[in-house]
Design a protein around this motif. Sequence first.
Motif, PDB file in Angstrom:
ATOM      1  N   ILE A   2       0.864  -1.115   0.075  1.00 62.63           N
ATOM      2  CA  ILE A   2       0.118  -0.056  -0.008  1.00 62.63           C
ATOM      3  C   ILE A   2       0.964   1.234   0.149  1.00 62.63           C
ATOM      4  CG2 ILE A   2      -1.566   1.285   1.337  1.00 62.63           C
ATOM      5  CD1 ILE A   2      -2.550  -1.313   2.641  1.00 62.63           C
ATOM      6  N   THR A   3       0.677   1.956  -1.034  1.00 62.21           N
ATOM      7  CA  THR A   3       1.415   3.148  -0.916  1.00 62.21           C
ATOM      8  C   THR A   3       0.613   4.654  -0.410  1.00 62.21           C
ATOM      9  OG1 THR A   3       0.867   3.916  -3.381  1.00 62.21           O
ATOM     10  CG2 THR A   3       2.899   2.391  -2.955  1.00 62.21           C
ATOM     11  N   LYS A   4       1.265   5.357  -0.041  1.00 58.60           N
ATOM     12  CA  LYS A   4       0.572   6.619   0.852  1.00 58.60           C
ATOM     13  C   LYS A   4       1.354   7.639  -0.124  1.00 58.60           C
ATOM     14  CE  LYS A   4      -1.913   5.162   4.568  1.00 58.60           C
ATOM     15  NZ  LYS A   4      -3.083   5.889   4.947  1.00 58.60           N
ATOM     16  N   PHE A  48       6.114  17.977   7.522  1.00 60.50           N
ATOM     17  CA  PHE A  48       5.145  18.527   8.389  1.00 60.50           C
ATOM     18  C   PHE A  48       5.595  17.893   9.851  1.00 60.50           C
ATOM     19  CE2 PHE A  48       0.917  18.034  10.214  1.00 60.50           C
ATOM     20  CZ  PHE A  48       0.601  19.654  10.501  1.00 60.50           C
ATOM     21  N   ALA A  49       5.937  16.741   9.980  1.00 61.68           N
ATOM     22  CA  ALA A  49       6.127  16.150  11.156  1.00 61.68           C
ATOM     23  C   ALA A  49       7.226  16.983  11.939  1.00 61.68           C
ATOM     24  CB  ALA A  49       6.305  14.651  11.099  1.00 61.68           C
ATOM     25  N   GLU A  57       2.993   8.597  11.970  1.00 66.38           N
ATOM     26  CA  GLU A  57       2.503   7.628  12.132  1.00 66.38           C
ATOM     27  C   GLU A  57       1.044   8.311  12.295  1.00 66.38           C
ATOM     28  OE1 GLU A  57       3.570   4.808  14.881  1.00 66.38           O
ATOM     29  OE2 GLU A  57       5.137   4.122  13.952  1.00 66.38           O
ATOM     30  N   ILE A  58       0.913   9.272  13.092  1.00 72.44           N
ATOM     31  CA  ILE A  58      -0.324   9.830  13.257  1.00 72.44           C
ATOM     32  C   ILE A  58      -0.714  10.617  12.014  1.00 72.44           C
ATOM     33  CG2 ILE A  58      -1.600  11.542  14.648  1.00 72.44           C
ATOM     34  CD1 ILE A  58       0.306  10.604  17.058  1.00 72.44           C
ATOM     35  N   LEU A  63      -4.377  10.887   6.016  1.00 71.51           N
ATOM     36  CA  LEU A  63      -4.037  11.080   4.727  1.00 71.51           C
ATOM     37  C   LEU A  63      -5.299   9.970   4.024  1.00 71.51           C
ATOM     38  CD1 LEU A  63      -0.374  11.322   4.098  1.00 71.51           C
ATOM     39  CD2 LEU A  63      -2.029  13.117   4.379  1.00 71.51           C
ATOM     40  N   ILE A  64      -5.879  10.782   3.083  1.00 77.67           N
ATOM     41  CA  ILE A  64      -6.943  10.037   2.158  1.00 77.67           C
ATOM     42  C   ILE A  64      -6.392  10.057   1.044  1.00 77.67           C
ATOM     43  CG2 ILE A  64      -9.257   9.839   1.377  1.00 77.67           C
ATOM     44  CD1 ILE A  64     -10.149  11.341   4.075  1.00 77.67           C
TER      45      ILE A  64
END
Length: 65
Positions: A2-4, A48-49, A57-58, A63-64
């Motif tokens: 699964i890629t984000k 951003f983190a 992770e949060i 993210l959609i």
Amino acid sequence: MITKRACIYPKDIQRITGRSERYCRKLINIIKEYLDKEPHQFITVKDFAIYSGIEEEIINKYLID
């Protein structure tokens, strides 16, 4: 596998923080200045983190695709 998405957009930040979209656009520009990025460069989840102090992770949970 699964890629984000690698990039984060104002709408994503809006979902995470609950702030307005206009504020989130301004925040992206502030992050670009903070990280010494050019205006055409994207902000990644990691960027951003680093700036926000929120764990990657949060952020990835919000993210959609």
